[in-house]
Design an enzyme around this catalytic site. Structure first.
Site, short mmCIF file in Angstrom:
data_model
loop_
_atom_site.label_atom_id
_atom_site.label_comp_id
_atom_site.label_asym_id
_atom_site.label_seq_id
_atom_site.Cartn_x
_atom_site.Cartn_y
_atom_site.Cartn_z
N MET A 33 37.25 42.81 49.74
CA MET A 33 36.10 43.72 49.80
C MET A 33 36.57 45.14 49.44
O MET A 33 35.91 46.12 49.80
CB MET A 33 35.46 43.68 51.19
CG MET A 33 34.89 42.30 51.52
SD MET A 33 33.56 42.33 52.72
CE MET A 33 34.38 43.03 54.13
N ALA A 35 38.94 48.65 49.39
CA ALA A 35 39.68 49.47 50.37
C ALA A 35 41.07 48.87 50.55
O ALA A 35 41.52 48.61 51.67
CB ALA A 35 38.92 49.58 51.69
N HIS A 37 44.95 47.83 50.78
CA HIS A 37 46.12 48.37 51.46
C HIS A 37 47.29 47.41 51.23
O HIS A 37 47.15 46.41 50.49
CB HIS A 37 45.83 48.57 52.95
CG HIS A 37 45.23 47.38 53.61
ND1 HIS A 37 45.90 46.19 53.76
CD2 HIS A 37 43.99 47.18 54.14
CE1 HIS A 37 45.13 45.32 54.36
NE2 HIS A 37 43.95 45.88 54.59
N HIS A 40 46.65 43.65 51.34
CA HIS A 40 46.07 43.04 50.13
C HIS A 40 47.11 42.92 49.02
O HIS A 40 47.14 41.93 48.28
CB HIS A 40 44.92 43.90 49.59
CG HIS A 40 43.74 44.00 50.50
ND1 HIS A 40 43.42 45.14 51.18
CD2 HIS A 40 42.80 43.09 50.84
CE1 HIS A 40 42.32 44.95 51.88
NE2 HIS A 40 41.93 43.71 51.71
N LYS A 152 45.96 37.32 58.72
CA LYS A 152 45.37 38.33 59.62
C LYS A 152 43.97 37.86 60.07
O LYS A 152 43.59 37.97 61.22
CB LYS A 152 45.31 39.67 58.88
CG LYS A 152 44.22 40.61 59.25
CD LYS A 152 44.65 41.53 60.33
CE LYS A 152 43.64 42.57 60.73
NZ LYS A 152 42.30 42.45 60.29
O1 PAF Z 1 38.47 38.91 54.06
C1 PAF Z 1 37.64 39.54 53.35
O2 PAF Z 1 37.88 40.65 52.87
C2 PAF Z 1 36.26 38.93 53.10
O3 PAF Z 1 35.80 38.25 54.22
C3 PAF Z 1 36.21 38.04 51.86
C4 PAF Z 1 37.08 36.82 52.00
C5 PAF Z 1 36.64 38.84 50.63
C6 PAF Z 1 34.78 37.55 51.61
O4 PAF Z 1 33.92 38.62 51.40
#
Ligand code: PAF
Length: 284
Positions: A33, A35, A37, A40, A152
């Site tokens: 989604m 943002a 960091h 990710h 996480k």
């Molecule tokens: O973990 C997330 O950021 C969200 O739940 C995902 C898997 C991208 C689905 O929108």
């Protein structure tokens, strides 16, 4: 570092992935989604180790937020996120507008049972239907060979695995270990809401969970230890504790001594809700 290509439409995403597949290249996906960091980034690095090409979706998915939650406030920083993708060497960013994912008249949802019962669902009943719906769409749109999700969000990882198993979605799901700061705080986009005092309290969460998991492994008393952990979290400054629960690491049913376990928790600091989980070691 080369900039990632950007697709805003499903048509463009499919065209790029199809061209890769025609060349015999494997494709890894990291749904996010934004943002972004270090947590990710570690998912993307893992996807790049496992596949020839990596596509990252950046989409703040409205269907997994309740009307009372932080959809409007959720951090959005596309330019910065694209720079992160370039740093890691991601090949394609999928950044659809909301109307591309949920056009007027959209009326379907995907609902997963099993591991979605309890924990997050007790407090955010809409959440996993929203996640399962958007992840199913992303997998159908991108058709990756594999996708990487962080441990996480442990319950989410279990739900996505169940989803792919149940619906025969041919995407290998890879779980990646949680990335933490030097004090053990799990990286999360929502950490951005915390000030210094909040961060100091937040850093207690993992420490308390690790102590509790070790105690459960030693004495087998999951009920007693999770009640104690709740109290300890409140004493540390958490204003509300949604749950602290010992669960089977695979099914997320109640943990039984001798089984691989996971201790999961969600707690509030002001208006910020933090989640974390740790392994319940086989022996102390
Ligand atoms: O973990 C997330 O950021 C969200 O739940 C995902 C898997 C991208 C689905 O929108």
């Amino acid at each position: 570092m080369p900039q990632p290509a950007i697709a805003e439409t499903v048509t463009d995403l499919r065209a790029t992935v199809r061209a890769w597949k025609r060349e015999g290249l494997s494709v890894g996906m990291v749904p996010t989604m934004g943002a972004l960091h270090d947590g990710h980034m570690s998912l993307m690095k893992l996807a790049l180790e496992k596949a020839d090409r990596c596509v990252v979706s950046i989409f703040v998915n409205p269907t997994q937020f309740a009307p009372t939650e932080d959809l409007d406030k959720y951090p959005r920083q596309l330019a910065k996120d694209l720079a992160c993708l370039a740093d890691v060497g991601v090949h394609l960013a999928f950044t659809p507008p909301a109307a591309e994912m949920y056009p007027a008249g959209f009326a379907s949802k995907v609902s997963v049972g099993g591991p979605s019962a309890g924990l997050e669902t007790d407090f955010r009943p809409h959440f996993f239907d929203g996640v399962a719906t958007v992840v199913t769409k992303l997998f159908l749109q991108a058709a990756p060979d594999l996708a990487v999700f962080g441990e996480k969000d442990y319950q989410q990882l279990c739900v996505v695995r169940q989803l792919c198993r149940d619906l025969d979605i041919p995407v290998e799901i890879i779980g990646a270990p949680t990335v933490r700061d030097a004090h053990g705080l799990a990286m999360s986009s929502r950490n951005a809401y915390l000030d210094e005092a909040g961060l100091a309290v937040a850093r207690q969460l993992n420490k308390i969970l690790r102590g509790t998991a070790a105690a459960i492994a030693k004495n087998g008393d999951a009920d007693g230890e999770t009640v104690r952990a709740r109290r300890t979290l409140q004493q540390a400054g958490f204003e509300g504790v949604d749950y602290v629960a010992a669960r089977d690491a695979l099914t997320l049913k109640e943990w039984q001594p001798g089984r691989e376990g996971r201790l999961l928790a969600a707690a509030w600091l002001g208006k910020t809700r933090l989640i974390d989980n740790v392994e319940i070691p086989a022996e102390a």
